[in-house]
Design a protein around this motif. Structure first.
Motif, short mmCIF file in Angstrom:
data_model
loop_
_atom_site.label_atom_id
_atom_site.label_comp_id
_atom_site.label_asym_id
_atom_site.label_seq_id
_atom_site.Cartn_x
_atom_site.Cartn_y
_atom_site.Cartn_z
N PRO A 91 0.95 -1.34 -0.02
CA PRO A 91 -0.09 -0.01 0.20
C PRO A 91 0.73 1.25 0.00
N GLU A 92 2.16 1.22 0.63
CA GLU A 92 2.77 2.49 0.77
C GLU A 92 3.25 2.57 -0.94
N GLN A 93 3.91 1.75 -1.38
CA GLN A 93 4.23 2.11 -2.65
C GLN A 93 2.74 2.68 -3.69
N GLU A 94 1.85 2.30 -3.36
CA GLU A 94 0.58 2.45 -4.42
C GLU A 94 0.44 3.93 -3.99
N LYS A 95 0.49 4.46 -2.71
CA LYS A 95 0.36 5.55 -2.19
C LYS A 95 1.18 6.36 -2.94
N ASP A 108 1.56 20.70 -5.02
CA ASP A 108 2.93 20.84 -4.37
C ASP A 108 2.99 19.36 -3.63
N PRO A 109 4.15 18.80 -3.55
CA PRO A 109 4.33 17.50 -2.86
C PRO A 109 3.57 17.23 -1.58
N GLU A 110 3.69 18.35 -0.75
CA GLU A 110 3.22 18.30 0.48
C GLU A 110 1.62 17.98 0.38
N LEU A 111 0.83 18.77 -0.33
CA LEU A 111 -0.47 18.77 -0.53
C LEU A 111 -1.06 17.45 -1.25
N ALA A 112 -0.10 17.33 -2.14
CA ALA A 112 -0.41 15.82 -2.84
C ALA A 112 -0.15 14.73 -1.85
N ASN A 113 0.86 14.65 -1.20
CA ASN A 113 0.94 13.67 0.06
C ASN A 113 -0.51 13.38 0.92
N THR A 114 -1.13 14.68 1.14
CA THR A 114 -1.96 14.64 2.16
C THR A 114 -3.33 14.29 1.31
N VAL A 115 -3.50 14.77 0.05
CA VAL A 115 -4.65 14.30 -0.83
C VAL A 115 -4.68 12.65 -0.91
N ALA A 116 -3.29 12.10 -1.03
CA ALA A 116 -3.15 10.63 -1.49
C ALA A 116 -3.20 10.05 -0.29
N GLN A 117 -2.92 10.60 0.89
CA GLN A 117 -3.09 9.73 2.30
C GLN A 117 -4.63 9.68 2.62
N LEU A 119 -7.26 9.95 0.53
CA LEU A 119 -7.94 9.10 -0.41
C LEU A 119 -7.81 7.55 0.02
N MET A 120 -6.45 7.34 0.26
CA MET A 120 -6.13 5.86 0.67
C MET A 120 -7.04 5.37 1.87
N VAL A 121 -7.47 6.37 2.96
CA VAL A 121 -8.09 5.92 3.79
C VAL A 121 -9.39 5.73 3.27
N HIS A 122 -10.23 6.69 2.58
CA HIS A 122 -11.33 6.72 2.18
C HIS A 122 -11.85 5.74 1.21
N ASP A 123 -11.17 5.52 0.29
CA ASP A 123 -11.32 4.60 -0.93
C ASP A 123 -10.06 4.56 -1.75
N ARG A 130 -9.52 5.46 -10.78
CA ARG A 130 -9.96 6.59 -11.41
C ARG A 130 -8.43 7.47 -11.83
N ASP A 131 -7.44 7.44 -11.04
CA ASP A 131 -6.43 8.39 -11.15
C ASP A 131 -5.36 7.60 -11.83
#
Length: 229
Positions: A91-95, A108-117, A119-123, A130-131
């Motif tokens: 899962p970490e590699q997929e994130k 930006d990388p920080e926001l991208a990391n937050t969004v990915a985190q 979304l990984m929790v939600h679905d 999708r992405d």
């Protein structure tokens, strides 16, 4: 505030199949009728040929759409199955893959990391489908829907030239079928453009031009190999 924007992407699947079916129904049946009529065949033979074209064409469209869209669905299913396995295994590699995708899209990388985190929790599976894979419920392959849409609209399209044959005298078949079919094609192009939000005149001209070319060539072949002489 509710979401009030109107988007037409959800119509792509059935609209494509429907327009393809109706266009093929008009063009192929009208072309066949013109070819047979140009050969000097009698009205009964022309009508029988047109009905046979309607039945055979509708079945061919249904089978072709079902097989082709099923192949797309199979490919999507295989990709989704593999993605599910990868999510379970690492899962970490997929994130990290999601983060890279969002950074490439402008975050930006920080926001991208937050969004990915989040979304990984939600679905996680939905986010990757999708992405990463570009597969969504809106654009997912639907073989049965495509088959019925193509067969149904082909039948309607093919019935229009046959209706002209039934309503007009044999001496006017060629002119009536040609003119009527071009009118039907122009209306089809305009309607599909209107539903899809595209330029109406351009779509109508495109559909009518190719239909006219097909009918002219088929009528020419019928006249060349005619049996009336």
């Amino acid at each position: 505030m509710g979401h009030t924007e109107i988007h037409r992407a959800q119509r792509v699947g059935w609209l494509r199949a429907a327009v393809l079916g109706a266009n093929d129904g008009i063009v192929s049946t009208a072309s066949l009728v013109l070819g047979v009529a140009s050969s000097g065949a009698n009205p009964h033979a022309i009508l029988v040929a047109g009905i046979a074209a309607l039945v055979a064409g509708a079945m061919s469209m249904a089978a072709g759409e079902y097989v082709s869209v099923s192949s797309q669905a199979d490919t999507e299913g295989a990709d989704l199955s593999r993605e599910s396995e990868e999510l379970s295994a690492d899962p970490e590699q997929e994130k990290a893959e999601l983060v890279a995708i969002y950074v490439e899209r402008g975050l930006d990388p920080e926001l991208a990391n937050t969004v990915a985190q989040q979304l990984m929790v939600h679905d996680a599976f939905g986010a990757h489908a999708r992405d990463e894979l570009g597969i969504s419920k809106t654009l997912a392959a639907r073989p049965v829907q495509a088959a019925f849409a193509s067969a149904g609209t082909f039948s309607v399209g093919a019935a229009l030239p046959l209706l002209v044959v039934l309503l007009f005298p044999p001496s006017t078949f060629i002119l009536a079928v040609s003119g009527g079919s071009l009118l039907f094609l122009a209306l089809l192009g305009s309607f599909s453009a209107k539903v899809g939000g595209a330029p109406v005149i351009k779509a109508a001209f495109r559909v009518t031009f190719w239909g006219a070319l097909a009918m002219a060539l088929t009528a020419g072949v019928g006249a060349l190999f005619g049996v009336a002489a």
